[in-house]
Enzyme design. Sequence first.
Site, PDB file in Angstrom:
ATOM      1  N   TYR A  67       0.823  -1.096  -0.006  1.00 12.45           N
ATOM      2  CA  TYR A  67       0.045  -0.010   0.071  1.00 12.45           C
ATOM      3  C   TYR A  67       0.864   1.308  -0.109  1.00 12.45           C
ATOM      4  O   TYR A  67       0.867   2.307  -0.556  1.00 12.45           O
ATOM      5  CB  TYR A  67      -0.950  -0.075   1.166  1.00 12.45           C
ATOM      6  CG  TYR A  67      -1.900  -1.170   1.120  1.00 12.45           C
ATOM      7  CD1 TYR A  67      -3.163  -0.664   0.499  1.00 12.45           C
ATOM      8  CD2 TYR A  67      -1.850  -2.449   1.815  1.00 12.45           C
ATOM      9  CE1 TYR A  67      -4.122  -1.981   0.365  1.00 12.45           C
ATOM     10  CE2 TYR A  67      -2.834  -3.340   1.651  1.00 12.45           C
ATOM     11  CZ  TYR A  67      -3.988  -3.333   1.091  1.00 12.45           C
ATOM     12  OH  TYR A  67      -4.751  -4.162   0.870  1.00 12.45           O
ATOM     13  N   GLU A  79      -1.158 -16.043 -10.310  1.00  9.24           N
ATOM     14  CA  GLU A  79      -0.560 -15.044 -11.008  1.00  9.24           C
ATOM     15  C   GLU A  79       0.979 -15.164 -11.042  1.00  9.24           C
ATOM     16  O   GLU A  79       1.803 -14.875 -12.221  1.00  9.24           O
ATOM     17  CB  GLU A  79      -0.834 -13.598 -10.655  1.00  9.24           C
ATOM     18  CG  GLU A  79      -2.426 -13.294 -10.964  1.00  9.24           C
ATOM     19  CD  GLU A  79      -3.022 -12.121 -10.909  1.00  9.24           C
ATOM     20  OE1 GLU A  79      -2.207 -11.302 -10.325  1.00  9.24           O
ATOM     21  OE2 GLU A  79      -3.901 -11.738 -11.214  1.00  9.24           O
ATOM     22  N   ASN A 138     -13.079   0.543  -3.964  1.00  7.99           N
ATOM     23  CA  ASN A 138     -12.889   0.167  -5.349  1.00  7.99           C
ATOM     24  C   ASN A 138     -14.275  -0.564  -5.708  1.00  7.99           C
ATOM     25  O   ASN A 138     -14.458  -1.797  -4.933  1.00  7.99           O
ATOM     26  CB  ASN A 138     -11.721  -0.584  -5.458  1.00  7.99           C
ATOM     27  CG  ASN A 138     -11.943  -1.610  -6.475  1.00  7.99           C
ATOM     28  OD1 ASN A 138     -12.789  -1.975  -7.204  1.00  7.99           O
ATOM     29  ND2 ASN A 138     -11.097  -2.724  -6.390  1.00  7.99           N
ATOM     30  N   CYS A 185      -6.673  -5.803  -6.883  1.00  4.50           N
ATOM     31  CA  CYS A 185      -6.286  -5.221  -5.530  1.00  4.50           C
ATOM     32  C   CYS A 185      -5.525  -6.529  -4.906  1.00  4.50           C
ATOM     33  O   CYS A 185      -5.171  -6.161  -3.818  1.00  4.50           O
ATOM     34  CB  CYS A 185      -7.633  -4.857  -4.768  1.00  4.50           C
ATOM     35  SG  CYS A 185      -9.170  -5.903  -5.274  1.00  4.50           S
ATOM     36  N   HIS A 186      -5.755  -7.688  -5.413  1.00  5.40           N
ATOM     37  CA  HIS A 186      -5.327  -8.830  -4.593  1.00  5.40           C
ATOM     38  C   HIS A 186      -3.752  -8.786  -4.673  1.00  5.40           C
ATOM     39  O   HIS A 186      -3.058  -9.530  -3.963  1.00  5.40           O
ATOM     40  CB  HIS A 186      -5.860 -10.161  -5.249  1.00  5.40           C
ATOM     41  CG  HIS A 186      -5.724 -10.134  -6.759  1.00  5.40           C
ATOM     42  ND1 HIS A 186      -6.725  -9.850  -7.580  1.00  5.40           N
ATOM     43  CD2 HIS A 186      -4.589 -10.606  -7.439  1.00  5.40           C
ATOM     44  CE1 HIS A 186      -6.367 -10.136  -8.820  1.00  5.40           C
ATOM     45  NE2 HIS A 186      -4.944 -10.645  -8.670  1.00  5.40           N
TER      46      HIS A 186
END
Length: 93
Positions: free
Chosen positions: A25, A85, A48, A56-57
């Site tokens: 963050y 990912e 969001n 956001c993950h």
Amino acid sequence: MTGTPFQNRVWNEIKNIPAGQTRTYKEIAVSIGNPGSSRAVANACAANPNPITVPCHRVIRSDGRHGGYSGPGGASGKSALISSEKEIATRNT
DNA sequence: CACATGACCTAAC
DNA sequence: TGTTAGGCCATGT
């Protein structure tokens, strides 16, 4: 989606995060030009409207822990998404 | 403008 | 190592 300019910058930075990579963050706060707004950044993610369009993950805390995730899977799925990912990024190389 | 909230960060016990 | 306390910023009421 265009809520506040601040949120827009935050979501934009998050969307700029490459697959498999994770940002804190604070890093995002710095990227948007507000190195001291790490909290507001987290709020922007929480506020969001598109937790799916926005990765956001991929956003985690400075401790390396996951913050939260309003999307599918919740904070738990968040880690799973990151691993998936990461795997994709590794495969691409 | 003031108060309350939050997916934070850092320091101290 | 785990928990508590204070501080910071943006948003909504």
